[in-house]
Design a protein around this motif. Structure first.
Motif, PDB file in Angstrom:
ATOM      1  N   SER A   4       0.839  -1.204   0.000  1.00 36.24           N
ATOM      2  CA  SER A   4       0.000   0.000   0.000  1.00 36.24           C
ATOM      3  C   SER A   4       0.871   1.250   0.000  1.00 36.24           C
ATOM      4  CB  SER A   4      -0.927   0.010   1.226  1.00 36.24           C
ATOM      5  OG  SER A   4      -1.848  -1.049   1.163  1.00 36.24           O
ATOM      6  N   ALA A   5       1.962   1.197   0.776  1.00 35.44           N
ATOM      7  CA  ALA A   5       2.899   2.320   0.790  1.00 35.44           C
ATOM      8  C   ALA A   5       3.550   2.507  -0.577  1.00 35.44           C
ATOM      9  CB  ALA A   5       3.967   2.094   1.860  1.00 35.44           C
ATOM     10  N   LEU A   6       3.960   1.395  -1.195  1.00 38.93           N
ATOM     11  CA  LEU A   6       4.599   1.480  -2.507  1.00 38.93           C
ATOM     12  C   LEU A   6       3.674   2.094  -3.545  1.00 38.93           C
ATOM     13  CD1 LEU A   6       6.614  -1.841  -3.056  1.00 38.93           C
ATOM     14  CD2 LEU A   6       7.522   0.458  -2.736  1.00 38.93           C
ATOM     15  N   TYR A   7       2.427   1.647  -3.554  1.00 40.48           N
ATOM     16  CA  TYR A   7       1.513   2.137  -4.581  1.00 40.48           C
ATOM     17  C   TYR A   7       0.948   3.513  -4.260  1.00 40.48           C
ATOM     18  CZ  TYR A   7       1.920  -2.004  -7.410  1.00 40.48           C
ATOM     19  OH  TYR A   7       2.426  -2.982  -8.236  1.00 40.48           O
ATOM     20  N   THR A   8       1.028   3.926  -3.011  1.00 45.56           N
ATOM     21  CA  THR A   8       0.733   5.328  -2.693  1.00 45.56           C
ATOM     22  C   THR A   8       1.783   6.230  -3.333  1.00 45.56           C
ATOM     23  OG1 THR A   8      -0.314   4.738  -0.588  1.00 45.56           O
ATOM     24  CG2 THR A   8       0.443   7.008  -0.834  1.00 45.56           C
ATOM     25  N   ILE A   9       3.037   5.777  -3.294  1.00 45.10           N
ATOM     26  CA  ILE A   9       4.120   6.507  -3.968  1.00 45.10           C
ATOM     27  C   ILE A   9       3.856   6.563  -5.473  1.00 45.10           C
ATOM     28  CG2 ILE A   9       6.577   6.424  -4.562  1.00 45.10           C
ATOM     29  CD1 ILE A   9       7.057   5.210  -1.779  1.00 45.10           C
ATOM     30  N   ALA A  10       3.389   5.458  -6.046  1.00 42.58           N
ATOM     31  CA  ALA A  10       3.105   5.428  -7.481  1.00 42.58           C
ATOM     32  C   ALA A  10       2.015   6.429  -7.850  1.00 42.58           C
ATOM     33  CB  ALA A  10       2.688   4.013  -7.900  1.00 42.58           C
ATOM     34  N   VAL A  11       0.986   6.540  -7.009  1.00 46.28           N
ATOM     35  CA  VAL A  11      -0.083   7.511  -7.262  1.00 46.28           C
ATOM     36  C   VAL A  11       0.461   8.934  -7.177  1.00 46.28           C
ATOM     37  CG1 VAL A  11      -2.267   8.437  -6.398  1.00 46.28           C
ATOM     38  CG2 VAL A  11      -1.916   5.968  -6.487  1.00 46.28           C
ATOM     39  N   GLY A  12       1.272   9.197  -6.150  1.00 39.59           N
ATOM     40  CA  GLY A  12       1.864  10.527  -6.018  1.00 39.59           C
ATOM     41  C   GLY A  12       2.765  10.878  -7.180  1.00 39.59           C
ATOM     42  N   ALA A  13       3.543   9.901  -7.650  1.00 40.90           N
ATOM     43  CA  ALA A  13       4.427  10.146  -8.793  1.00 40.90           C
ATOM     44  C   ALA A  13       3.627  10.474 -10.045  1.00 40.90           C
ATOM     45  CB  ALA A  13       5.310   8.923  -9.045  1.00 40.90           C
ATOM     46  N   GLY A  14       2.396   9.946 -10.116  1.00 40.31           N
ATOM     47  CA  GLY A  14       1.564  10.210 -11.273  1.00 40.31           C
ATOM     48  C   GLY A  14       1.247  11.679 -11.472  1.00 40.31           C
ATOM     49  N   GLY A  15       1.155  12.428 -10.379  1.00 42.55           N
ATOM     50  CA  GLY A  15       0.855  13.845 -10.488  1.00 42.55           C
ATOM     51  C   GLY A  15       2.065  14.749 -10.453  1.00 42.55           C
ATOM     52  N   THR A  16       3.185  14.229  -9.965  1.00 44.43           N
ATOM     53  CA  THR A  16       4.389  15.063  -9.873  1.00 44.43           C
ATOM     54  C   THR A  16       5.268  14.938 -11.111  1.00 44.43           C
ATOM     55  OG1 THR A  16       5.598  13.305  -8.699  1.00 44.43           O
ATOM     56  CG2 THR A  16       4.417  14.933  -7.361  1.00 44.43           C
ATOM     57  N   LYS A  17       5.457  13.721 -11.591  1.00 43.59           N
ATOM     58  CA  LYS A  17       6.438  13.490 -12.656  1.00 43.59           C
ATOM     59  C   LYS A  17       6.117  14.253 -13.940  1.00 43.59           C
ATOM     60  CE  LYS A  17      10.276  11.697 -13.904  1.00 43.59           C
ATOM     61  NZ  LYS A  17      11.489  12.239 -13.285  1.00 43.59           N
ATOM     62  N   PRO A  18       4.868  14.234 -14.448  1.00 43.67           N
ATOM     63  CA  PRO A  18       4.646  14.917 -15.729  1.00 43.67           C
ATOM     64  C   PRO A  18       4.513  16.423 -15.605  1.00 43.67           C
ATOM     65  CG  PRO A  18       2.591  14.014 -14.954  1.00 43.67           C
ATOM     66  CD  PRO A  18       3.635  13.579 -13.969  1.00 43.67           C
ATOM     67  N   ASN A  19       4.350  16.936 -14.387  1.00 38.59           N
ATOM     68  CA  ASN A  19       4.035  18.355 -14.229  1.00 38.59           C
ATOM     69  C   ASN A  19       5.207  19.199 -13.756  1.00 38.59           C
ATOM     70  OD1 ASN A  19       1.157  18.350 -14.904  1.00 38.59           O
ATOM     71  ND2 ASN A  19       0.947  17.067 -13.092  1.00 38.59           N
ATOM     72  N   ILE A  20       6.144  18.613 -13.035  1.00 37.36           N
ATOM     73  CA  ILE A  20       7.244  19.410 -12.507  1.00 37.36           C
ATOM     74  C   ILE A  20       8.207  19.801 -13.630  1.00 37.36           C
ATOM     75  CG2 ILE A  20       8.580  17.361 -11.879  1.00 37.36           C
ATOM     76  CD1 ILE A  20       8.450  20.720  -9.969  1.00 37.36           C
ATOM     77  N   SER A  21       8.467  18.892 -14.569  1.00 40.15           N
ATOM     78  CA  SER A  21       9.383  19.234 -15.667  1.00 40.15           C
ATOM     79  C   SER A  21       8.748  20.221 -16.639  1.00 40.15           C
ATOM     80  CB  SER A  21       9.822  17.966 -16.411  1.00 40.15           C
ATOM     81  OG  SER A  21       8.714  17.288 -16.953  1.00 40.15           O
ATOM     82  N   THR A  22       7.463  20.024 -16.955  1.00 38.56           N
ATOM     83  CA  THR A  22       6.787  20.960 -17.856  1.00 38.56           C
ATOM     84  C   THR A  22       6.597  22.315 -17.187  1.00 38.56           C
ATOM     85  OG1 THR A  22       4.699  19.961 -17.130  1.00 38.56           O
ATOM     86  CG2 THR A  22       5.588  19.225 -19.227  1.00 38.56           C
ATOM     87  N   PHE A  23       6.364  22.316 -15.882  1.00 36.25           N
ATOM     88  CA  PHE A  23       6.259  23.572 -15.147  1.00 36.25           C
ATOM     89  C   PHE A  23       7.585  24.324 -15.217  1.00 36.25           C
ATOM     90  CE2 PHE A  23       6.249  26.052 -11.112  1.00 36.25           C
ATOM     91  CZ  PHE A  23       5.139  26.844 -11.377  1.00 36.25           C
ATOM     92  N   GLY A  24       8.688  23.588 -15.150  1.00 37.99           N
ATOM     93  CA  GLY A  24       9.998  24.218 -15.294  1.00 37.99           C
ATOM     94  C   GLY A  24      10.195  24.813 -16.676  1.00 37.99           C
ATOM     95  N   ALA A  25       9.784  24.077 -17.713  1.00 37.91           N
ATOM     96  CA  ALA A  25       9.914  24.596 -19.076  1.00 37.91           C
ATOM     97  C   ALA A  25       9.027  25.817 -19.293  1.00 37.91           C
ATOM     98  CB  ALA A  25       9.557  23.498 -20.076  1.00 37.91           C
ATOM     99  N   ASP A  26       7.921  25.897 -18.560  1.00 34.83           N
ATOM    100  CA  ASP A  26       7.018  27.049 -18.674  1.00 34.83           C
ATOM    101  C   ASP A  26       7.657  28.349 -18.179  1.00 34.83           C
ATOM    102  OD1 ASP A  26       5.079  25.389 -19.650  1.00 34.83           O
ATOM    103  OD2 ASP A  26       3.939  25.250 -17.775  1.00 34.83           O
ATOM    104  N   GLN A  27       8.768  28.252 -17.478  1.00 33.33           N
ATOM    105  CA  GLN A  27       9.399  29.445 -16.923  1.00 33.33           C
ATOM    106  C   GLN A  27      10.175  30.242 -17.973  1.00 33.33           C
ATOM    107  OE1 GLN A  27       8.478  30.086 -13.726  1.00 33.33           O
ATOM    108  NE2 GLN A  27       7.371  28.153 -14.066  1.00 33.33           N
ATOM    109  N   PHE A  28      10.192  29.748 -19.209  1.00 34.44           N
ATOM    110  CA  PHE A  28      10.898  30.430 -20.293  1.00 34.44           C
ATOM    111  C   PHE A  28       9.881  30.891 -21.338  1.00 34.44           C
ATOM    112  CE2 PHE A  28      13.749  27.382 -18.359  1.00 34.44           C
ATOM    113  CZ  PHE A  28      14.913  28.122 -18.167  1.00 34.44           C
TER     114      PHE A  28
END
Length: 604
Positions: free
Chosen positions: A143-167
């Motif tokens: 349950s702990a492992l897959y909670t991490i997987a759910v959290g990664a689902g919202g962080t991984k695709p958005n943090i890098s694109t959010f960084g690219a949005d700064q330009f």
């Protein structure tokens, strides 16, 4: 305050107000983001690199089950970003999706730390004999492992694109800076991976699993605090469509309804908004691509709604991107999985891992070679999970990124005139070629290892008299390949996605790795069953001294070569997205946003 002092791409602050170009965004904003990426990658690889060891030595799962469970979890981590990106692009935006998901991620890390630290959540041992984990202990851990997987689902695709949005794409200086963004973004990711394999794995096995998981948990919390300190200087993209990802689903419906209509011979006969519409809405016009059928945009079709028309035009970018997505990501994803598991890690071959206290294990190449440095007395290289290979891979990537960005790109820029040095697809193609060379070297080294076994008549439980440094070239090459294709894929999908769907676009990168993990597990299982049936010798049996891993590497080499041919075919048919730029005075000239005119840059 003059309009020119504000960003030209329409970005706003957290309260929806226009932002000053001089005081927001650029690298000073990204500095608050890269720390999170480094700590998140350290947390992920701190778990993934040694998870088989924990499952087999602490939860006492059998090897086959633990390998399957690791691959399934790792695949889930890379697949859940599809949902996270959809939510970001259609509803919450990148910042708030990341915020909520990061809290879920941290919760999962806290639960995992508790699972490996609290006595009643772990199997008990008595007189050196350990019980298997109970169903409740297993349930809590996973349950702990897959909670991490759910959290990664919202962080991984958005943090890098959010960084690219700064330009700001409309600012020539910032646009030039953006060319290097994904290189250095992935550099921070490689640092996190290196810290995990260099330090966390050792801590987990020698100082305690609780400490080994607790350190990245605290680091993740610290990085989130730093991230939110930078909130006043962040730029936020304004969503210009109500539900871009949802509207896109209507495109194939309209295309199917219009399937019998004749396609107009000239783009001017297709439906298109007036230029003023794009100025007013802030949207970018994506120009017609002749290789696609625009059956949703007929002028004579009165039932076609404006939203469908808009998404049909924007969807051209998605259609173009999908030409190579399956080929590129399957090749990269499965190769990525192989690089972590075949070349020494091998935990998914049905082999037991060889932690430091099991040096001399006969289960896979790293453990079956002389794992030492220098003349006697010689210190041993730690063998936990995939540490030797991952360490070399990470070091290779860390050295290659600065060389690529500061030496290779300027040199090629002078030769080609392309601001990126080479085109996006050229970058991918070079990376795939280097990957194939690495697999070929792995095949040759394994043939050499099998020859040494025959010459020295090495027994199943004996160490093969070969130095571990035979494995170094393939890992170095894999690190260099990642600089070309891993970073190149992330940039490619961000760049080629419609403006309102860039989070979802980058998930083609993550989902490809996820699919690669699942294919990886399936491929190993099938090869093992087919080659080992009827009492035959499995290519990837539990004892690799008595297997034919060289045959398996040869099989992978053929698959990779076929994939490369398919990639080259798709690349030659690819047409980059072309947009019209909007400036303060009105509607301006057509621009090739990707900076790349031709698929592989071979045409003149």
């Amino acid at each position: 305050m003059e309009a020119k002092d504000y960003t030209q791409d329409g970005t706003v602050d957290l309260h929806g107000q226009p932002v000053l170009a001089s005081k927001t965004g650029k690298w000073k904003a990204c500095a608050f983001l890269v720390g999170y990426e480094a700590f998140e990658r350290m947390a992920f690889y701190g778990i993934a690199s040694n998870l088989v060891v924990y499952l087999t030595t602490q939860l006492h799962e059998d090897t086959v089950s633990s390998v399957r469970n690791v691959n399934n979890w790792s695949g889930s981590v890379w697949m859940t970003p599809i949902l996270g990106a959809f939510i970001a692009d259609s509803y919450l935006g990148r910042f708030w999706t990341f915020t909520l998901s990061s809290l879920i991620y941290v919760l999962g890390m806290v639960l995992l730390t508790l699972a490996v630290s609290i006595k009643f959540l772990k199997p008990t041992c008595s007189n050196g004999v350990c019980n298997k984990a109970t169903s409740s202990q297993i349930a809590f851990f996973y349950s702990a492992l897959y909670t991490i997987a759910v959290g990664a689902g919202g962080t991984k695709p958005n943090i890098s694109t959010f960084g690219a949005d700064q330009f700001d794409d409309y600012n020539p200086h910032e646009k030039k800076l953006k060319v290097s963004f994904f290189n250095w973004w992935m550099f921070s990711s490689f640092i996190g991976a290196l810290l995990a394999t260099l330090g966390l794995v050792y801590i987990q096995e020698n100082l305690g699993w609780g400490l080994g998981y607790g350190i990245p948990t605290v680091g993740l919390l610290l990085s989130l605090f730093i991230f939110y300190v930078g909130t006043p200087i962040y730029r936020h993209k304004v969503r210009k469509s109500k539900s871009p990802a949802g509207d896109l689903l209507q495109v194939p419906i309209a295309a199917f309804a219009n399937r019998k209509l004749k396609v107009p011979s000239h783009p001017s006969e297709l439906h298109e908004f007036e230029p003023q519409h794009y100025i007013n809405t802030g949207k970018r016009q994506v120009h017609h691509s002749p290789i696609f059928s625009d059956s949703t945009t007929y002028k004579q079709n009165p039932t076609t709604q404006a939203a469908i028309i808009e998404m049909a035009v924007l969807g051209q970018g998605c259609n173009q991107r999908s030409q190579t997505q399956c080929l590129e990501d399957s090749m990269y994803g499965d190769s990525s999985g192989r690089s972590q598991t075949r070349f020494g890690h091998a935990h998914d071959m049905g082999s037991n891992p060889c932690p430091q206290h099991h040096l001399g294990s006969n289960q896979y190449p790293v453990c079956q070679t002389r794992n030492h440095l220098g003349p006697p007395p010689r210190p041993h290289l730690p063998n936990s999970g995939s540490l030797p290979g991952k360490l070399r891979n990470s070091l290779s990537m860390l050295l290659s990124v600065p060389l690529y960005d500061r030496r290779f790109v300027p040199f090629m820029r002078r030769k080609t005139g392309n601001p990126r040095g080479i085109t996006l697809l050229q970058r991918l193609g070079i990376g795939f070629v280097i990957q194939i060379i690495a697999i070929a070297i792995a095949y040759a080294v394994e043939m050499k290892r099998m020859h040494v076994i025959r010459v020295h008549r090495t027994g199943p439980t004996e160490i093969v008299p070969m130095s571990i440094f035979w494995l170094m070239p393939q890992y170095v090459l894999l690190g260099i390949a990642d600089v070309f294709n891993a970073i190149g894929l992330l940039e490619f999908f961000y760049d080629q996605s419609p403006e309102d769907m860039q989070s979802l676009g980058t998930t083609f990168f993550t989902s490809g790795i996820g699919v690669g993990n699942f294919l990886n597990s399936f491929l190993v299982t099938m090869v093992d069953k087919i080659t080992g049936r009827d009492g035959g010798k499995s290519w990837i049996g539990k004892n690799l001294n008595d297997s034919h891993l060289d045959y398996y590497y040869g099989f992978l080499l053929v698959l990779s070569a076929v994939n490369l041919v398919a990639f080259l075919w798709a690349s030659n048919a690819y047409v980059y997205k072309r947009e019209s730029t909007q400036v303060q005075e009105g509607y301006d000239e057509t621009e090739d946003k990707t900076l790349d005119t031709y698929p592989l840059g071979l045409q003149v």
